[in-house]
Design a protein around this motif. Sequence first.
Motif, mmCIF file in Angstrom:
data_model
loop_
_atom_site.group_PDB
_atom_site.id
_atom_site.type_symbol
_atom_site.label_atom_id
_atom_site.label_comp_id
_atom_site.label_asym_id
_atom_site.label_seq_id
_atom_site.Cartn_x
_atom_site.Cartn_y
_atom_site.Cartn_z
ATOM 1 N N PHE A 148 0.874 -0.615 0.246
ATOM 2 C CA PHE A 148 0.197 -0.207 -0.152
ATOM 3 C C PHE A 148 0.922 1.193 0.077
ATOM 4 N N SER A 149 0.496 2.293 -0.455
ATOM 5 C CA SER A 149 0.924 3.678 -0.816
ATOM 6 C C SER A 149 0.245 4.977 0.014
ATOM 7 N N THR A 150 0.818 5.611 0.672
ATOM 8 C CA THR A 150 0.494 6.740 0.868
ATOM 9 C C THR A 150 1.524 7.866 -0.284
ATOM 10 N N PRO A 151 0.617 8.782 0.576
ATOM 11 C CA PRO A 151 1.828 10.636 -0.236
ATOM 12 C C PRO A 151 2.859 10.249 -0.323
ATOM 13 N N ASP A 152 3.666 9.990 -0.573
ATOM 14 C CA ASP A 152 5.623 9.994 -1.269
ATOM 15 C C ASP A 152 5.487 9.280 -0.343
ATOM 16 N N ASN A 153 4.924 7.904 0.150
ATOM 17 C CA ASN A 153 5.888 6.364 0.671
ATOM 18 C C ASN A 153 4.952 5.073 0.085
ATOM 19 N N ALA A 154 5.796 3.869 0.086
ATOM 20 C CA ALA A 154 5.401 2.722 -0.576
ATOM 21 C C ALA A 154 6.063 1.972 0.654
ATOM 22 N N PHE A 155 4.661 0.534 0.846
ATOM 23 C CA PHE A 155 5.113 -0.786 2.617
ATOM 24 C C PHE A 155 4.831 -1.586 1.913
ATOM 25 N N ALA A 156 5.488 -2.837 1.889
ATOM 26 C CA ALA A 156 5.123 -4.009 1.928
ATOM 27 C C ALA A 156 4.983 -4.528 3.248
ATOM 28 N N VAL A 157 4.237 -5.145 3.941
ATOM 29 C CA VAL A 157 3.956 -5.706 5.285
ATOM 30 C C VAL A 157 3.597 -7.422 5.366
ATOM 31 N N ASP A 158 3.593 -7.470 5.597
ATOM 32 C CA ASP A 158 3.529 -9.282 6.252
ATOM 33 C C ASP A 158 2.637 -9.198 6.585
ATOM 34 N N ALA A 159 1.514 -9.830 6.126
ATOM 35 C CA ALA A 159 -0.639 -9.765 6.687
ATOM 36 C C ALA A 159 -0.775 -10.404 7.728
ATOM 37 N N ARG A 160 0.466 -11.511 8.134
ATOM 38 C CA ARG A 160 0.271 -12.657 8.877
ATOM 39 C C ARG A 160 0.704 -11.521 10.417
#
Length: 366
Positions: A148-160
């Motif tokens: 997912f993203s926010t203004p000026d940021n992108a993230f990868a997060v472990d769903a578990r």
Amino acid sequence: MKILKLDESCISNPKSETLRLSNSIFRISDLRCRIRPISKSAALKRLLAVALVLLPLALFGQQGLDPSLLLEAPIDAWPTYHGDYSGRHYSSLNQINASNVKGLSLSWIWRGNFTSGGAIVGGEGTDEFNGPGVVKAIPLMVNGVLYFSTPDNAFAVDARTGRTIWHYFWKTQGGIHIGNRGMGMYGNWLFFETPDNYLVSLDATTGKERWHKMIADVKQEYFSTPAPLVIRNHVIVGMGGDSLDVPGWLESRDPDTGEIQWTWNVTPRPGEPGSETWPDAYSMAHGGGMPWQPPTYDPDVNLLYVPTGNPNPVMAGQSRNGDNLYTASIVALNPDTGKMVWYFQASPHDTHDWDATQVPILFDAV
């Protein structure tokens, strides 16, 4: 060879010193900690247990998105902004239902870092936006990872577990930081837009930037919030902004290189169909109609359904007499060529900022 194990009491001690064993340096909490040898078989069991935990996490990002998931109702993944191409935002999963929803409990909380600290840094600017870190995006969920993203940021997060796998930070040239709707995905590549109007592509496994391309000029008060839509080898990109009287358009980009494949102008040019709904060339060229809502797509007829925004000047129609096509409309385009097939204008000559940017939901009628 001796295999050593630190006593668990070491972990909670805040002191920090260094211990040298043979030619290796171990940092432990306190020299009073006990160091106990363990057998090779016990060590191998522990290593195997760690590998069984870490290996699936490593494979999640490497597998990439199976493109067939985009053609199916979302069950095992949420691979695009709307869940699938239909725009319904619906899954048939029924494990959680009206009878057991009350039994849900908190599993984890993710707290985001919205600064460049510890992040992979890119961008054409030098500034860091200091506003609140608000997540308005719809996360993608592919192979157990949330993107997912926010203004000026992108993230990868472990769903578990809620663990941040990587964080990408974009140094901005400015723009309106009102929000970001999310990301698109093609294989193992991610795409998102920035407030200063760049399309950025990242490697989904590492978060490293592949390329970035300018969509529009931030100096003309454009700002980009849409989640790109991926259709085969097309990355569909829109933008927003009506602070100035500027034109709006939709474009398709090559997912490999980021180069433009086609551009569809929301407002026609002199001599084109629809130009008769504008008083002159100037009003057409500055007529707005920003396609800031992610479109939907029907693979059976190969049509892309694009909702368009208000005409410019916003809420002031004196200088743009006529219906002002193709603003405040739903437009069907061929995604391979960008050619318009048909349109429906919901609000001719919109003077109230009504737009027509509601999601065009697709369903089978009987």
